[in-house]
Design a protein around this motif. Structure first.
Motif, PDB file in Angstrom:
ATOM      1  N   ALA A   9       0.823  -1.221   0.000  1.00 24.23           N
ATOM      2  CA  ALA A   9       0.000   0.000   0.000  1.00 24.23           C
ATOM      3  C   ALA A   9       0.854   1.267   0.000  1.00 24.23           C
ATOM      4  O   ALA A   9       0.406   2.327  -0.427  1.00 24.23           O
ATOM      5  N   ARG A  10       2.072   1.175   0.488  1.00 21.72           N
ATOM      6  CA  ARG A  10       2.931   2.368   0.498  1.00 21.72           C
ATOM      7  C   ARG A  10       3.296   2.744  -0.926  1.00 21.72           C
ATOM      8  O   ARG A  10       3.761   1.932  -1.692  1.00 21.72           O
ATOM      9  N   ARG A  11       3.034   3.952  -1.302  1.00 24.43           N
ATOM     10  CA  ARG A  11       3.329   4.413  -2.642  1.00 24.43           C
ATOM     11  C   ARG A  11       3.973   5.787  -2.579  1.00 24.43           C
ATOM     12  O   ARG A  11       3.810   6.518  -1.614  1.00 24.43           O
ATOM     13  N   THR A  12       4.684   6.114  -3.648  1.00 24.31           N
ATOM     14  CA  THR A  12       5.242   7.455  -3.767  1.00 24.31           C
ATOM     15  C   THR A  12       4.143   8.401  -4.247  1.00 24.31           C
ATOM     16  O   THR A  12       3.602   8.213  -5.331  1.00 24.31           O
ATOM     17  N   HIS A  13       3.834   9.354  -3.417  1.00 25.34           N
ATOM     18  CA  HIS A  13       2.819  10.358  -3.764  1.00 25.34           C
ATOM     19  C   HIS A  13       3.513  11.673  -4.108  1.00 25.34           C
ATOM     20  O   HIS A  13       4.415  12.095  -3.384  1.00 25.34           O
ATOM     21  N   LYS A  14       3.064  12.293  -5.177  1.00 28.53           N
ATOM     22  CA  LYS A  14       3.659  13.590  -5.525  1.00 28.53           C
ATOM     23  C   LYS A  14       2.675  14.735  -5.377  1.00 28.53           C
ATOM     24  O   LYS A  14       2.994  15.885  -5.658  1.00 28.53           O
ATOM     25  N   GLU A  15       1.475  14.393  -4.945  1.00 26.39           N
ATOM     26  CA  GLU A  15       0.479  15.431  -4.655  1.00 26.39           C
ATOM     27  C   GLU A  15      -0.080  15.182  -3.260  1.00 26.39           C
ATOM     28  O   GLU A  15      -0.343  14.026  -2.897  1.00 26.39           O
ATOM     29  N   SER A 115       3.015   9.628   1.407  1.00 25.46           N
ATOM     30  CA  SER A 115       4.427   9.941   1.669  1.00 25.46           C
ATOM     31  C   SER A 115       5.226   9.894   0.377  1.00 25.46           C
ATOM     32  O   SER A 115       4.762   9.369  -0.642  1.00 25.46           O
ATOM     33  N   TYR A 116       6.428  10.432   0.462  1.00 24.25           N
ATOM     34  CA  TYR A 116       7.304  10.533  -0.712  1.00 24.25           C
ATOM     35  C   TYR A 116       8.730  10.688  -0.199  1.00 24.25           C
ATOM     36  O   TYR A 116       9.015  11.583   0.587  1.00 24.25           O
ATOM     37  N   TRP A 117       9.599   9.781  -0.624  1.00 21.82           N
ATOM     38  CA  TRP A 117      11.031   9.860  -0.276  1.00 21.82           C
ATOM     39  C   TRP A 117      11.720  10.474  -1.476  1.00 21.82           C
ATOM     40  O   TRP A 117      11.804   9.870  -2.534  1.00 21.82           O
ATOM     41  N   ARG A 118      12.195  11.676  -1.294  1.00 23.55           N
ATOM     42  CA  ARG A 118      12.796  12.396  -2.407  1.00 23.55           C
ATOM     43  C   ARG A 118      14.226  12.785  -2.047  1.00 23.55           C
ATOM     44  O   ARG A 118      14.546  12.946  -0.864  1.00 23.55           O
ATOM     45  N   THR A 119      15.060  12.935  -3.069  1.00 26.76           N
ATOM     46  CA  THR A 119      16.455  13.331  -2.818  1.00 26.76           C
ATOM     47  C   THR A 119      16.751  14.604  -3.615  1.00 26.76           C
ATOM     48  O   THR A 119      17.425  14.557  -4.649  1.00 26.76           O
ATOM     49  N   PRO A 120      16.240  15.739  -3.169  1.00 27.37           N
ATOM     50  CA  PRO A 120      16.428  16.981  -3.933  1.00 27.37           C
ATOM     51  C   PRO A 120      17.887  17.420  -3.941  1.00 27.37           C
ATOM     52  O   PRO A 120      18.601  17.302  -2.932  1.00 27.37           O
ATOM     53  N   ARG A 155      -1.286   2.025 -10.740  1.00 28.60           N
ATOM     54  CA  ARG A 155      -0.816   0.693 -10.382  1.00 28.60           C
ATOM     55  C   ARG A 155       0.623   0.515 -10.846  1.00 28.60           C
ATOM     56  O   ARG A 155       1.005   1.046 -11.886  1.00 28.60           O
ATOM     57  N   ARG A 156       1.409  -0.201 -10.115  1.00 29.90           N
ATOM     58  CA  ARG A 156       2.804  -0.390 -10.525  1.00 29.90           C
ATOM     59  C   ARG A 156       3.071  -1.861 -10.821  1.00 29.90           C
ATOM     60  O   ARG A 156       2.430  -2.743 -10.239  1.00 29.90           O
ATOM     61  N   GLU A 157       4.004  -2.064 -11.697  1.00 32.56           N
ATOM     62  CA  GLU A 157       4.421  -3.421 -12.021  1.00 32.56           C
ATOM     63  C   GLU A 157       5.719  -3.696 -11.281  1.00 32.56           C
ATOM     64  O   GLU A 157       6.620  -2.864 -11.273  1.00 32.56           O
ATOM     65  N   ARG A 158       5.809  -4.844 -10.677  1.00 25.25           N
ATOM     66  CA  ARG A 158       7.055  -5.254 -10.009  1.00 25.25           C
ATOM     67  C   ARG A 158       7.295  -6.713 -10.318  1.00 25.25           C
ATOM     68  O   ARG A 158       6.355  -7.526 -10.294  1.00 25.25           O
ATOM     69  N   ALA A 159       8.543  -7.036 -10.602  1.00 21.50           N
ATOM     70  CA  ALA A 159       8.878  -8.439 -10.849  1.00 21.50           C
ATOM     71  C   ALA A 159       8.592  -9.252  -9.594  1.00 21.50           C
ATOM     72  O   ALA A 159       8.798  -8.774  -8.470  1.00 21.50           O
TER      73      ALA A 159
HETATM   74  C1  LIG Z   1      16.830   6.666  -1.892  1.00 23.34           C
HETATM   75  C2  LIG Z   1      15.641   7.074  -2.702  1.00 23.34           C
HETATM   76  C3  LIG Z   1      15.639   8.305  -3.333  1.00 23.34           C
HETATM   77  C4  LIG Z   1      14.555   8.716  -4.096  1.00 23.34           C
HETATM   78  N1  LIG Z   1      14.602   9.943  -4.681  1.00 23.34           N
HETATM   79  C5  LIG Z   1      13.596  10.313  -5.487  1.00 23.34           C
HETATM   80  C6  LIG Z   1      13.625  11.598  -6.118  1.00 23.34           C
HETATM   81  O1  LIG Z   1      14.538  12.390  -5.911  1.00 23.34           O
HETATM   82  N2  LIG Z   1      12.618  11.919  -6.937  1.00 23.34           N
HETATM   83  C7  LIG Z   1      11.572  11.055  -7.159  1.00 23.34           C
HETATM   84  O2  LIG Z   1      10.679  11.399  -7.927  1.00 23.34           O
HETATM   85  N3  LIG Z   1      11.477   9.866  -6.513  1.00 23.34           N
HETATM   86  C8  LIG Z   1      12.456   9.484  -5.704  1.00 23.34           C
HETATM   87  N4  LIG Z   1      12.377   8.291  -5.034  1.00 23.34           N
HETATM   88  C9  LIG Z   1      11.139   7.500  -5.108  1.00 23.34           C
HETATM   89  C10 LIG Z   1      11.180   6.463  -6.205  1.00 23.34           C
HETATM   90  O3  LIG Z   1      11.212   7.114  -7.453  1.00 23.34           O
HETATM   91  C11 LIG Z   1       9.940   5.564  -6.062  1.00 23.34           C
HETATM   92  O4  LIG Z   1      10.080   4.788  -4.882  1.00 23.34           O
HETATM   93  C12 LIG Z   1       9.739   4.661  -7.263  1.00 23.34           C
HETATM   94  O5  LIG Z   1       9.279   5.406  -8.358  1.00 23.34           O
HETATM   95  C13 LIG Z   1       8.749   3.540  -7.017  1.00 23.34           C
HETATM   96  O6  LIG Z   1       7.485   4.037  -6.654  1.00 23.34           O
HETATM   97  P1  LIG Z   1       6.765   3.589  -5.284  1.00 23.34           P
HETATM   98  O7  LIG Z   1       7.532   4.238  -4.171  1.00 23.34           O
HETATM   99  O8  LIG Z   1       5.369   4.115  -5.405  1.00 23.34           O
HETATM  100  O9  LIG Z   1       6.826   2.105  -5.214  1.00 23.34           O
HETATM  101  C14 LIG Z   1      13.442   7.864  -4.244  1.00 23.34           C
HETATM  102  C15 LIG Z   1      13.432   6.620  -3.591  1.00 23.34           C
HETATM  103  C16 LIG Z   1      14.514   6.227  -2.822  1.00 23.34           C
HETATM  104  C17 LIG Z   1      14.491   4.893  -2.123  1.00 23.34           C
END
Ligand SMILES: Cc1cc2nc3c(=O)[nH]c(=O)nc-3n(C[C@H](O)[C@H](O)[C@H](O)COP(=O)(O)O)c2cc1C
Length: 169
Positions: A9-15, A115-120, A155-159
């Motif tokens: 369920a954890r996904r990267t959200h950008k909004e 949530s969103y883990w980003r590395t700006p 939806r995401r695809e993962r091996a």
């Molecule tokens: C160490 C790390 C750094 C990341 N940095 C970025 C980033 O700078 N920009 C971004 O769009 N996503 C970033 N992500 C998120 C991934 O792009 C994201 O996890 C991937 O697209 C898969 O999507 P999901 O998290 O929904 O499974 C980062 C993830 C990790 C683990």
């Protein structure tokens, strides 16, 4: 929710929408980090929750287009690890920090938060680090975003596991 379901369920959200995540909830999320495995019990994780003044300073360092991206989520947390300057320990501490972050993201998911883990890039610059109060000797692992979700990401695809698991003799 079982852990497998939570992880899926954890996904990267950008909004994001709504107000900042309240302080108690942020503390609850970050309190989970301490249960991550860490060799020699270095507990290397550090989290800095950005307030408005710090965010403004960071935006100034980031420049206009990057600054806008820093407004996507109402709550931003700089995640870093304190390093000892020893190659093996540092590598392990970075891993421990990443494990701690994952726990925090799962804790957020469990509460229905996006949530969103980003590395700006700005957090790779001396000025940006300085603006966020990150001292020498710490490695920034990311800027964690939290808030209420706007929509479910596509939806995401993962091996499957058979693609990346090998049982050795
Ligand atoms: C160490 C790390 C750094 C990341 N940095 C970025 C980033 O700078 N920009 C971004 O769009 N996503 C970033 N992500 C998120 C991934 O792009 C994201 O996890 C991937 O697209 C898969 O999507 P999901 O998290 O929904 O499974 C980062 C993830 C990790 C683990």
């Amino acid at each position: 929710m079982r852990l497998g379901e939570l992880a899926a369920a954890r996904r990267t959200h950008k909004e994001f929408r709504g107000e900042a995540v309240d302080r108690d909830t942020v503390l609850e999320l970050l309190a989970v980090a301490r249960f991550a495995p860490n060799h020699h019990l270095t507990q290397p994780w550090r989290f800095r929750v950005l307030g408005p003044q710090t965010l403004a300073r960071l935006q100034e360092c980031a420049g206009p287009s990057e600054a806008t991206k820093l407004e996507r989520a109402p709550t931003l947390v700089v995640a870093s690890v304190a390093l000892a300057g020893e190659l093996v320990q540092d590598e392990e501490d970075v891993c421990a920090g990443a494990a701690a972050i994952m726990l925090v993201l799962l804790a957020a998911t469990e509460r229905g938060l996006a949530s969103y883990w980003r590395t700006p890039g700005v957090l790779r610059t001396a000025r940006g680090r300085d603006a966020a109060g990150v001292p020498h000797g710490e490695r920034v692992l990311g800027l964690l975003h939290f808030g209420a979700p706007v929509r479910e990401p596509a939806r995401r695809e993962r091996a499957g596991a058979s693609q990346y698991v090998t049982f050795l003799e």
